[in-house]
Design a protein around this motif. Sequence first.
Motif, mmCIF file in Angstrom:
data_model
loop_
_atom_site.group_PDB
_atom_site.id
_atom_site.type_symbol
_atom_site.label_atom_id
_atom_site.label_comp_id
_atom_site.label_asym_id
_atom_site.label_seq_id
_atom_site.Cartn_x
_atom_site.Cartn_y
_atom_site.Cartn_z
ATOM 1 N N PHE A 1 25.189 44.647 27.017
ATOM 2 C CA PHE A 1 26.545 44.926 27.492
ATOM 3 C C PHE A 1 26.483 45.147 28.990
ATOM 4 N N HIS A 2 27.365 44.501 29.727
ATOM 5 C CA HIS A 2 27.307 44.508 31.191
ATOM 6 C C HIS A 2 28.719 44.654 31.733
ATOM 7 N N ILE A 3 28.910 45.600 32.650
ATOM 8 C CA ILE A 3 30.173 45.728 33.366
ATOM 9 C C ILE A 3 29.874 45.822 34.853
ATOM 10 N N GLY A 4 30.651 45.134 35.660
ATOM 11 C CA GLY A 4 30.423 45.145 37.096
ATOM 12 C C GLY A 4 31.686 44.803 37.854
ATOM 13 N N GLY A 5 31.703 45.178 39.117
ATOM 14 C CA GLY A 5 32.876 44.869 39.918
ATOM 15 C C GLY A 5 32.686 45.236 41.372
ATOM 16 N N ASN A 6 33.598 44.789 42.191
ATOM 17 C CA ASN A 6 33.593 45.150 43.605
ATOM 18 C C ASN A 6 35.025 45.189 44.121
ATOM 19 N N TYR A 7 35.214 45.987 45.178
ATOM 20 C CA TYR A 7 36.550 46.160 45.753
ATOM 21 C C TYR A 7 36.435 46.134 47.267
ATOM 22 N N PRO B 1 41.911 42.181 46.453
ATOM 23 C CA PRO B 1 40.622 42.759 46.854
ATOM 24 C C PRO B 1 39.725 43.139 45.676
ATOM 25 N N LEU B 2 40.225 43.019 44.435
ATOM 26 C CA LEU B 2 39.486 43.494 43.262
ATOM 27 C C LEU B 2 38.866 42.358 42.476
ATOM 28 N N ALA C 1 34.997 47.911 54.355
ATOM 29 C CA ALA C 1 33.769 47.750 53.572
ATOM 30 C C ALA C 1 34.135 47.281 52.172
ATOM 31 N N THR C 2 33.165 46.611 51.518
ATOM 32 C CA THR C 2 33.322 46.207 50.121
ATOM 33 C C THR C 2 32.282 46.946 49.291
ATOM 34 N N THR D 1 39.070 29.894 29.571
ATOM 35 C CA THR D 1 40.518 29.859 29.438
ATOM 36 C C THR D 1 41.162 29.543 30.782
ATOM 37 N N PRO D 2 42.424 29.148 30.790
ATOM 38 C CA PRO D 2 43.138 29.047 32.065
ATOM 39 C C PRO D 2 43.179 30.406 32.755
ATOM 40 N N ASN D 3 43.434 30.390 34.042
ATOM 41 C CA ASN D 3 43.538 31.618 34.819
ATOM 42 C C ASN D 3 44.960 32.163 34.708
ATOM 43 N N PHE D 4 45.080 33.349 34.114
ATOM 44 C CA PHE D 4 46.391 33.977 33.934
ATOM 45 C C PHE D 4 46.556 35.099 34.954
ATOM 46 N N GLY D 5 47.032 34.761 36.138
ATOM 47 C CA GLY D 5 47.247 35.778 37.163
ATOM 48 C C GLY D 5 46.002 36.529 37.556
ATOM 49 N N GLY D 6 44.851 35.861 37.533
ATOM 50 C CA GLY D 6 43.582 36.483 37.875
ATOM 51 C C GLY D 6 42.718 36.824 36.676
ATOM 52 N N PHE D 7 43.301 36.829 35.485
ATOM 53 C CA PHE D 7 42.548 37.161 34.273
ATOM 54 C C PHE D 7 42.034 35.891 33.604
ATOM 55 N N GLN D 8 40.762 35.914 33.185
ATOM 56 C CA GLN D 8 40.149 34.741 32.556
ATOM 57 C C GLN D 8 39.060 35.183 31.593
#
Length: 351
Positions: free
Chosen positions: A223-229, A199-200, A234-235, A166-173
């Motif tokens: 099912f997979h969930i992941g992220g970094n900040y 940063p997210l 530090a990240t 999809t297009p990028n909607f303010g960071g959401f895709q």
Amino acid sequence: MQKSILALAVLGAFAGAASAQSSVTLYGRVGTNITYSTPGDNVNNGDSVWRMDEGGSSTGMAGSRWGLRGTEDLGGGLRAYFVLESGFNADDGSGVAGFSRGAYVALGSKSLGDLRLGRQETISRVMNVVYTDVTGLGEFKIDEGQGRAMFQSFGQRQNNVVQYLTPNFGGFQVAAQVGAGEGANARYQGLMASYNAGPLKVAAAYEAYDGFGARSSAFNKTFHIGGNYNFGVATLFAGYQDVTDVGSNNGAAIGATAVRDQQLYNVGVMVPVGAALQLRAQYTNADYDLNDGTSADQQKYGISVRYLLSKRTTLYSAITQRDGEGPGGVDDSRGFAQERAVTLLGVDHIF
């Protein structure tokens, strides 16, 4: 004669206009490293060994590759583009036939999204590279388990894939993929929702194979969930994956017993020290439920140091360790082809 000269001039003008709206880029990466490894008991008689490894090895920062990227502006906000990418081994000069790292053609629009057709990275590989693994499947490689799948990656790439982004909607895709089995393999399918802003970076995904042959339903349901900040100093990275009804095609087995289900989690941190030095540490854990009712586990952890000589050239060093327990708490380290590895020096160059 004058007419011929005039015709050539007109054709040249049209060619110049066309080339101004399209481009083809040659790109690539070359890497290798010097590693001292202590394998499990069933490999090399348990003796340690010195190796010069290809950059994409279990201890390398990234696989060596070369590729072509091309794009053409079709007007009205629409563009056509393609990617052709092939791997090779920098340690011995051997190559990989064809464009096994990627081969697809696509149409893209900022308002309508992108449609890609061909061999592409799986959603779980994108999850691991962008969101979950602190090295981007580099020195620590959370999807690499020497015959025991840790984080599922569905082979990292799939053939015959239709992908819509999809297009990028303010960071959401959102990204959706379907890979045709063409009557010879199970159909691959996946869906991912992501948010990248400031940063997210965070994403959640579901993937599976659709039944084929003796199987009449979906398997390798993941099912997979992941992220970094990025906190500045530090990240932090984290990820969780749950896989049910594991299929034999991912090579997961503890001894002679196949894995039925697996649950995994991962935590990592990257700390910049000045403008050029980066420190990384990561821990990955996998718990396996086996077909015979028993269980097993595996851990992989390590630390690495990267020094950026420039935007394109990086030196790195790392140490990684794998261990685990088989059914009944028995030491399972001899099942690993590489129990401990120390990468003394690695060089990675992007062009």
